[in-house]
Design an enzyme around this catalytic site. Structure first.
Site, PDB file in Angstrom:
ATOM      1  N   ASP A  27      50.824  26.865  35.016  1.00 49.53           N
ATOM      2  CA  ASP A  27      49.083  26.211  34.687  1.00 49.53           C
ATOM      3  C   ASP A  27      48.477  25.210  35.395  1.00 49.53           C
ATOM      4  O   ASP A  27      49.392  24.368  36.043  1.00 49.53           O
ATOM      5  CB  ASP A  27      49.500  25.780  33.106  1.00 49.53           C
ATOM      6  CG  ASP A  27      48.266  25.717  32.284  1.00 49.53           C
ATOM      7  OD1 ASP A  27      47.169  26.336  32.699  1.00 49.53           O
ATOM      8  OD2 ASP A  27      48.184  24.929  31.401  1.00 49.53           O
ATOM      9  N   GLY A  28      47.317  25.049  35.495  1.00 48.60           N
ATOM     10  CA  GLY A  28      46.918  23.967  36.191  1.00 48.60           C
ATOM     11  C   GLY A  28      45.989  24.498  37.463  1.00 48.60           C
ATOM     12  O   GLY A  28      45.402  23.706  38.323  1.00 48.60           O
ATOM     13  N   ASN A  29      45.869  25.743  37.430  1.00 48.59           N
ATOM     14  CA  ASN A  29      45.137  26.284  38.784  1.00 48.59           C
ATOM     15  C   ASN A  29      43.706  25.936  38.819  1.00 48.59           C
ATOM     16  O   ASN A  29      43.173  25.602  40.113  1.00 48.59           O
ATOM     17  CB  ASN A  29      45.351  27.895  39.004  1.00 48.59           C
ATOM     18  CG  ASN A  29      46.744  28.353  39.142  1.00 48.59           C
ATOM     19  OD1 ASN A  29      47.545  27.658  39.183  1.00 48.59           O
ATOM     20  ND2 ASN A  29      46.833  29.669  39.010  1.00 48.59           N
ATOM     21  N   GLY A  30      43.208  26.081  37.897  1.00 48.37           N
ATOM     22  CA  GLY A  30      41.630  25.921  37.610  1.00 48.37           C
ATOM     23  C   GLY A  30      41.308  24.482  38.038  1.00 48.37           C
ATOM     24  O   GLY A  30      40.364  23.996  38.427  1.00 48.37           O
ATOM     25  N   TRP A  32      43.123  22.206  39.380  1.00 48.05           N
ATOM     26  CA  TRP A  32      43.525  21.884  40.836  1.00 48.05           C
ATOM     27  C   TRP A  32      42.216  22.258  41.725  1.00 48.05           C
ATOM     28  O   TRP A  32      41.918  21.480  42.675  1.00 48.05           O
ATOM     29  CB  TRP A  32      44.762  22.748  41.276  1.00 48.05           C
ATOM     30  CG  TRP A  32      45.337  22.622  42.581  1.00 48.05           C
ATOM     31  CD1 TRP A  32      46.350  21.734  42.973  1.00 48.05           C
ATOM     32  CD2 TRP A  32      44.853  23.256  43.962  1.00 48.05           C
ATOM     33  NE1 TRP A  32      46.654  21.744  44.459  1.00 48.05           N
ATOM     34  CE2 TRP A  32      45.607  22.520  44.898  1.00 48.05           C
ATOM     35  CE3 TRP A  32      43.855  24.145  44.187  1.00 48.05           C
ATOM     36  CZ2 TRP A  32      45.452  22.951  46.235  1.00 48.05           C
ATOM     37  CZ3 TRP A  32      43.956  24.555  45.337  1.00 48.05           C
ATOM     38  CH2 TRP A  32      44.737  23.904  46.523  1.00 48.05           C
ATOM     39  N   SER A  72      48.237  36.189  30.343  1.00 48.14           N
ATOM     40  CA  SER A  72      48.590  36.341  28.959  1.00 48.14           C
ATOM     41  C   SER A  72      47.429  37.489  28.366  1.00 48.14           C
ATOM     42  O   SER A  72      46.307  37.535  28.776  1.00 48.14           O
ATOM     43  CB  SER A  72      48.416  34.902  28.203  1.00 48.14           C
ATOM     44  OG  SER A  72      47.260  34.570  27.818  1.00 48.14           O
ATOM     45  N   THR A  73      47.791  38.032  27.231  1.00 48.78           N
ATOM     46  CA  THR A  73      47.062  39.024  26.681  1.00 48.78           C
ATOM     47  C   THR A  73      45.738  38.198  26.361  1.00 48.78           C
ATOM     48  O   THR A  73      44.707  38.657  26.079  1.00 48.78           O
ATOM     49  CB  THR A  73      47.716  39.519  25.420  1.00 48.78           C
ATOM     50  OG1 THR A  73      48.382  38.260  24.735  1.00 48.78           O
ATOM     51  CG2 THR A  73      48.886  40.417  25.773  1.00 48.78           C
ATOM     52  N   ASN A  75      44.344  35.930  28.156  1.00 45.08           N
ATOM     53  CA  ASN A  75      43.301  35.678  29.559  1.00 45.08           C
ATOM     54  C   ASN A  75      42.190  36.661  29.468  1.00 45.08           C
ATOM     55  O   ASN A  75      41.387  36.356  30.295  1.00 45.08           O
ATOM     56  CB  ASN A  75      44.378  35.240  30.467  1.00 45.08           C
ATOM     57  CG  ASN A  75      45.164  34.223  30.674  1.00 45.08           C
ATOM     58  OD1 ASN A  75      46.406  34.349  31.100  1.00 45.08           O
ATOM     59  ND2 ASN A  75      44.596  33.239  30.142  1.00 45.08           N
ATOM     60  N   TRP A  76      42.480  37.798  28.733  1.00 43.28           N
ATOM     61  CA  TRP A  76      41.334  38.650  28.903  1.00 43.28           C
ATOM     62  C   TRP A  76      40.057  37.910  28.451  1.00 43.28           C
ATOM     63  O   TRP A  76      39.043  38.516  29.077  1.00 43.28           O
ATOM     64  CB  TRP A  76      41.578  40.058  28.131  1.00 43.28           C
ATOM     65  CG  TRP A  76      42.611  40.728  28.701  1.00 43.28           C
ATOM     66  CD1 TRP A  76      43.823  40.809  28.231  1.00 43.28           C
ATOM     67  CD2 TRP A  76      42.598  41.655  29.800  1.00 43.28           C
ATOM     68  NE1 TRP A  76      44.490  41.834  28.859  1.00 43.28           N
ATOM     69  CE2 TRP A  76      43.781  42.281  29.757  1.00 43.28           C
ATOM     70  CE3 TRP A  76      41.406  41.908  30.774  1.00 43.28           C
ATOM     71  CZ2 TRP A  76      44.038  43.323  30.823  1.00 43.28           C
ATOM     72  CZ3 TRP A  76      41.705  43.118  31.681  1.00 43.28           C
ATOM     73  CH2 TRP A  76      43.063  43.380  31.833  1.00 43.28           C
ATOM     74  N   GLU A 214      65.417  24.330  25.941  1.00 44.72           N
ATOM     75  CA  GLU A 214      64.820  23.137  26.241  1.00 44.72           C
ATOM     76  C   GLU A 214      63.368  23.162  26.812  1.00 44.72           C
ATOM     77  O   GLU A 214      63.129  23.948  27.709  1.00 44.72           O
ATOM     78  CB  GLU A 214      65.732  22.109  27.105  1.00 44.72           C
ATOM     79  CG  GLU A 214      67.139  21.863  26.785  1.00 44.72           C
ATOM     80  CD  GLU A 214      67.052  21.262  25.503  1.00 44.72           C
ATOM     81  OE1 GLU A 214      66.367  20.127  25.257  1.00 44.72           O
ATOM     82  OE2 GLU A 214      67.780  21.428  24.472  1.00 44.72           O
TER      83      GLU A 214
HETATM   84  C1  IPE Z   1      46.972  29.120  35.272  1.00 42.58           C
HETATM   85  O1  IPE Z   1      45.965  28.240  35.649  1.00 42.58           O
HETATM   86  C2  IPE Z   1      46.486  30.568  35.410  1.00 42.58           C
HETATM   87  C3  IPE Z   1      46.612  31.472  34.257  1.00 42.58           C
HETATM   88  C4  IPE Z   1      46.493  30.967  33.112  1.00 42.58           C
HETATM   89  C5  IPE Z   1      46.554  32.827  34.572  1.00 42.58           C
HETATM   90  P1  IPE Z   1      44.593  28.088  34.668  1.00 42.58           P
HETATM   91  O2  IPE Z   1      43.599  29.069  35.147  1.00 42.58           O
HETATM   92  O3  IPE Z   1      44.886  28.299  33.208  1.00 42.58           O
HETATM   93  O4  IPE Z   1      44.249  26.615  35.053  1.00 42.58           O
HETATM   94  P2  IPE Z   1      43.416  25.501  34.133  1.00 42.58           P
HETATM   95  O5  IPE Z   1      44.419  25.401  32.836  1.00 42.58           O
HETATM   96  O6  IPE Z   1      42.159  25.912  33.915  1.00 42.58           O
HETATM   97  O7  IPE Z   1      43.591  24.308  34.881  1.00 42.58           O
HETATM   98 MG    MG Z   2      45.400  26.867  31.861  1.00 45.18          MG
END
Ligand code: IPE
Ligand code: MG
Length: 256
Positions: A27-30, A32, A72-73, A75-76, A214
């Site tokens: 998580d966090g690609n966007g 970043w 994830s389902t 993310n559509w 954990e």
């Molecule tokens: C993870 O990064 C990629 C997927 C969920 C497929 P995000 O796209 O959720 O990145 P943020 O949460 O917007 O930073």
């Molecule tokens: Mg995310």
């Protein structure tokens, strides 16, 4: 252990201080990408680099199973262009890495529904599984078009169908039988679930399987993730006292 390549964790003591199975919510690609003024797709592509680093670090750290949440389902519901970018990631990853994974003994499984994916993508995923099915050094599960509630509902439906058809009895159902009906049936339960990016939730990932995992949340965005972050998560795991509902052995006397 060999430093440069994927090598077996056989011989590494599984003494409870070290997780056999680690699962990661990538998580966090966007965020970043946004921090850098870049379009989101570049964040996802940098995320593939982080996956590459993590897959190569995990076996060196004694991990035998790594499950990553790729799509994830839910993310559509993102914009179509972003969904298309995410759908293209498996091809991007396997084109550069599958031959090496195959050669280095990594068994790849893709868990999640195939419905909704293009025929080309399904072929790609099935091919990655088939080409690596004989491997035993390390296990990489990629959750793609995966949602744990869907997986649980699908498992319940399959069992109900078997009962309706007279193939099974309701009394046969128990935790082990149910676990065997899930997409993760072949994998041990995750010992450690890691989520970078600061978010602290499971987001429909491995809900059944996480019963005694954990949870470690890390303040790093996934595209920046690498061996040092995985090591930090393992250190936190090693400091935890896993009791599985029992009490610490030191406290048994005190309990009378
Ligand atoms: C993870 O990064 C990629 C997927 C969920 C497929 P995000 O796209 O959720 O990145 P943020 O949460 O917007 O930073
Ligand atoms: Mg995310």
């Amino acid at each position: 252990m060999a430093a440069a390549e994927i090598s077996s964790n056989a011989g590494v003591p599984q003494d409870g201080a070290r997780p056999l199975h680690v699962a990661v919510v990538m998580d966090g690609n966007g965020r970043w990408a946004k921090q850098r003024g870049l379009p989101r797709p570049l964040g996802h592509r940098a995320g593939v680099e982080a996956l590459r680093r993590t897959v190569s670090a995990a076996p060196k750290l004694g991990i035998g199973w790594l499950t990553v949440f790729g799509f994830s389902t839910e993310n559509w519901s993102r914009p179509a262009a972003e969904v298309a970018e995410l759908m293209a990631l498996p091809k991007r990853y396997f084109e550069s890495d599958l031959a090496r994974l195959e050669r280095e003994g990594v068994r790849v499984r893709v868990i999640g529904r195939r419905e909704g994916l293009s025929d080309e993508l399904v072929r790609l995923l099935e091919d990655a599984q088939a080409r690596t099915a004989h491997n035993t050094v390390f296990n990489l599960n990629i959750a793609f078009n995966y949602g744990s509630q869907t997986d649980i509902a699908d498992a319940a439906r399959r069992f109900a169908e078997d009962v309706a058809a007279g193939r099974r009895q309701p009394s046969e159902m128990n935790e082990a039988v149910f676990a065997g009906l899930l997409a993760t049936a072949d994998s041990p339960p995750p010992d450690l679930i890691v989520r970078p990016s600061g978010e602290q939730r499971l987001s429909n990932f491995l809900l059944w399987e996480a019963a005694y995992a954990e949870l470690v949340f890390q303040d790093v965005l996934w595209p920046d993730y690498g061996q040092e972050h995985l090591e930090a998560a393992l250190a936190e795991f090693a400091a935890r006292d896993r009791r599985y509902g029992a009490i610490a052995s030191d406290d048994v006397l005190a309990a009378g």
